[in-house]
Design an enzyme around this catalytic site. Structure first.
Site, mmCIF file in Angstrom:
data_model
loop_
_atom_site.group_PDB
_atom_site.id
_atom_site.type_symbol
_atom_site.label_atom_id
_atom_site.label_comp_id
_atom_site.label_asym_id
_atom_site.label_seq_id
_atom_site.Cartn_x
_atom_site.Cartn_y
_atom_site.Cartn_z
ATOM 1 N N LYS A 11 0.769 -1.344 -0.035
ATOM 2 C CA LYS A 11 -0.202 -0.058 -0.089
ATOM 3 C C LYS A 11 0.747 1.174 -0.229
ATOM 4 O O LYS A 11 2.049 1.191 0.146
ATOM 5 C CB LYS A 11 -0.822 -0.075 1.243
ATOM 6 C CG LYS A 11 -1.939 -0.967 1.186
ATOM 7 C CD LYS A 11 -3.077 -1.165 2.406
ATOM 8 C CE LYS A 11 -3.999 -2.157 2.209
ATOM 9 N NZ LYS A 11 -5.008 -2.165 3.340
ATOM 10 N N TYR A 51 -12.332 -2.474 -4.013
ATOM 11 C CA TYR A 51 -12.824 -2.343 -2.610
ATOM 12 C C TYR A 51 -14.334 -2.205 -2.786
ATOM 13 O O TYR A 51 -14.958 -2.010 -1.572
ATOM 14 C CB TYR A 51 -12.156 -1.234 -2.025
ATOM 15 C CG TYR A 51 -10.956 -1.613 -1.406
ATOM 16 C CD1 TYR A 51 -10.526 -2.663 -0.501
ATOM 17 C CD2 TYR A 51 -9.645 -0.594 -1.652
ATOM 18 C CE1 TYR A 51 -9.311 -3.055 -0.215
ATOM 19 C CE2 TYR A 51 -8.292 -1.181 -1.183
ATOM 20 C CZ TYR A 51 -8.300 -2.116 -0.319
ATOM 21 O OH TYR A 51 -6.915 -2.509 0.230
ATOM 22 N N ASN A 114 -2.169 0.128 6.925
ATOM 23 C CA ASN A 114 -1.371 -1.179 7.499
ATOM 24 C C ASN A 114 -0.574 -1.827 6.442
ATOM 25 O O ASN A 114 -0.425 -3.194 6.486
ATOM 26 C CB ASN A 114 -2.552 -1.885 7.921
ATOM 27 C CG ASN A 114 -3.645 -2.253 7.050
ATOM 28 O OD1 ASN A 114 -3.569 -1.999 5.573
ATOM 29 N ND2 ASN A 114 -4.746 -2.794 7.120
ATOM 30 N N HIS A 117 -2.162 -5.451 1.400
ATOM 31 C CA HIS A 117 -3.422 -6.055 1.291
ATOM 32 C C HIS A 117 -3.277 -7.591 0.992
ATOM 33 O O HIS A 117 -2.102 -7.842 0.204
ATOM 34 C CB HIS A 117 -4.258 -5.379 0.010
ATOM 35 C CG HIS A 117 -5.417 -6.237 -0.449
ATOM 36 N ND1 HIS A 117 -6.765 -5.945 0.363
ATOM 37 C CD2 HIS A 117 -5.665 -7.218 -1.558
ATOM 38 C CE1 HIS A 117 -7.590 -6.973 -0.397
ATOM 39 N NE2 HIS A 117 -6.848 -7.781 -1.267
ATOM 40 N N GLU A 128 -9.438 -10.725 -7.648
ATOM 41 C CA GLU A 128 -8.547 -9.949 -7.317
ATOM 42 C C GLU A 128 -7.357 -10.006 -8.128
ATOM 43 O O GLU A 128 -6.847 -8.966 -8.833
ATOM 44 C CB GLU A 128 -8.213 -9.698 -6.033
ATOM 45 C CG GLU A 128 -9.418 -9.474 -4.988
ATOM 46 C CD GLU A 128 -9.095 -9.342 -3.539
ATOM 47 O OE1 GLU A 128 -7.897 -9.452 -3.137
ATOM 48 O OE2 GLU A 128 -9.775 -8.846 -2.592
HETATM 49 P P1 ADP Z 1 -8.098 -6.779 5.639
HETATM 50 O O1 ADP Z 1 -7.062 -5.817 4.939
HETATM 51 O O2 ADP Z 1 -7.228 -7.367 6.951
HETATM 52 O O3 ADP Z 1 -8.604 -7.990 4.736
HETATM 53 P P2 ADP Z 1 -10.496 -5.567 5.703
HETATM 54 O O4 ADP Z 1 -10.965 -6.523 4.405
HETATM 55 O O5 ADP Z 1 -11.575 -5.373 6.978
HETATM 56 O O6 ADP Z 1 -9.095 -6.057 6.319
HETATM 57 O O7 ADP Z 1 -10.536 -3.792 5.576
HETATM 58 C C1 ADP Z 1 -9.919 -3.576 4.278
HETATM 59 C C2 ADP Z 1 -8.941 -2.348 4.480
HETATM 60 O O8 ADP Z 1 -9.794 -1.172 4.983
HETATM 61 C C3 ADP Z 1 -7.897 -2.595 5.580
HETATM 62 O O9 ADP Z 1 -6.829 -3.416 5.267
HETATM 63 C C4 ADP Z 1 -7.559 -1.137 6.070
HETATM 64 O O10 ADP Z 1 -6.708 -0.484 5.207
HETATM 65 C C5 ADP Z 1 -8.820 -0.264 5.771
HETATM 66 N N1 ADP Z 1 -9.664 -0.566 7.274
HETATM 67 C C6 ADP Z 1 -10.447 -1.609 7.791
HETATM 68 N N2 ADP Z 1 -10.887 -1.282 8.959
HETATM 69 C C7 ADP Z 1 -10.569 0.196 9.348
HETATM 70 C C8 ADP Z 1 -11.090 1.013 10.022
HETATM 71 N N3 ADP Z 1 -11.835 0.824 11.126
HETATM 72 N N4 ADP Z 1 -10.815 2.299 9.766
HETATM 73 C C9 ADP Z 1 -9.915 2.774 8.595
HETATM 74 N N5 ADP Z 1 -9.675 1.681 7.755
HETATM 75 C C10 ADP Z 1 -10.015 0.369 7.858
HETATM 76 MG MG MG Z 2 -10.120 -7.778 3.284
#
Ligand code: ADP
Ligand code: MG
Length: 139
Positions: A11, A51, A114, A117, A128
């Site tokens: 990212k 997304y 974070n 992805h 994807e």
């Molecule tokens: P993952 O990436 O672990 O699969 P999710 O699919 O739940 O997690 O969420 C997609 C992405 O959205 C996350 O990796 C993060 O960048 C963002 N995200 C998730 N939860 C939050 C939140 N509470 N606040 C802000 N951004 C979030």
């Molecule tokens: Mg996810």
């Protein structure tokens, strides 16, 4: 266990902080084979499309803004059990909950920013991988 493919994205936060090499090193160290890799700057429609599953979530706007603020590195990975293996290597969504040795523990800054992805199921991985690497969806 079957051979699978999965999509990885480094990212914008991790690209900005010069962690491409560190993340690629962890991926290769986990025996995930990099089939395809390129750096791209996502457009808003590309990020919204990728997304789309999250479009009703409160952080959707923030997520799209973040993912389009600078270049990302997209990778198609292949390995036995690649989807689960790469999810484990990434660590928890919130880096504060991620365990030692994971990408998000090492390089993630917050639940939003974070570092990486990874596809969350074999079915989603097909979609994807195809989104960025047409023709690579199936083995
Ligand atoms: P993952 O990436 O672990 O699969 P999710 O699919 O739940 O997690 O969420 C997609 C992405 O959205 C996350 O990796 C993060 O960048 C963002 N995200 C998730 N939860 C939050 C939140 N509470 N606040 C802000 N951004 C979030
Ligand atoms: Mg996810």
């Amino acid at each position: 266990m079957a051979t699978e493919r999965t999509l990885s994205i480094i990212k914008p936060d991790a690209v900005e902080q010069h962690h491409i090499g560190g993340i690629v090193s962890l991926i290769e160290g986990a025996d995930l084979h990099i089939l395809g890799m390129r750096m791209i700057h996502l457009t808003r429609p590309q990020a919204e499309g990728f997304y789309a599953v999250h479009k009703e979530r409160p952080f959707f706007g923030e997520l799209v803004q973040f993912m389009t603020r600078g270049p990302v590195v997209v990778m198609a990975l292949e390995a036995e059990d690649a989807v689960a293996r790469y999810r484990k290597l990434m660590g928890a969504t919130n880096p504060a909950d991620a365990v030692d040795g994971t990408i998000r523990k090492a390089f993630g800054g917050s639940i939003g920013e974070n570092a990486c992805h990874g596809s969350d199921s074999v079915e989603n991985a097909k979609v994807e991988v195809g989104y960025f690497f047409p023709g690579y969806q199936t083995l």
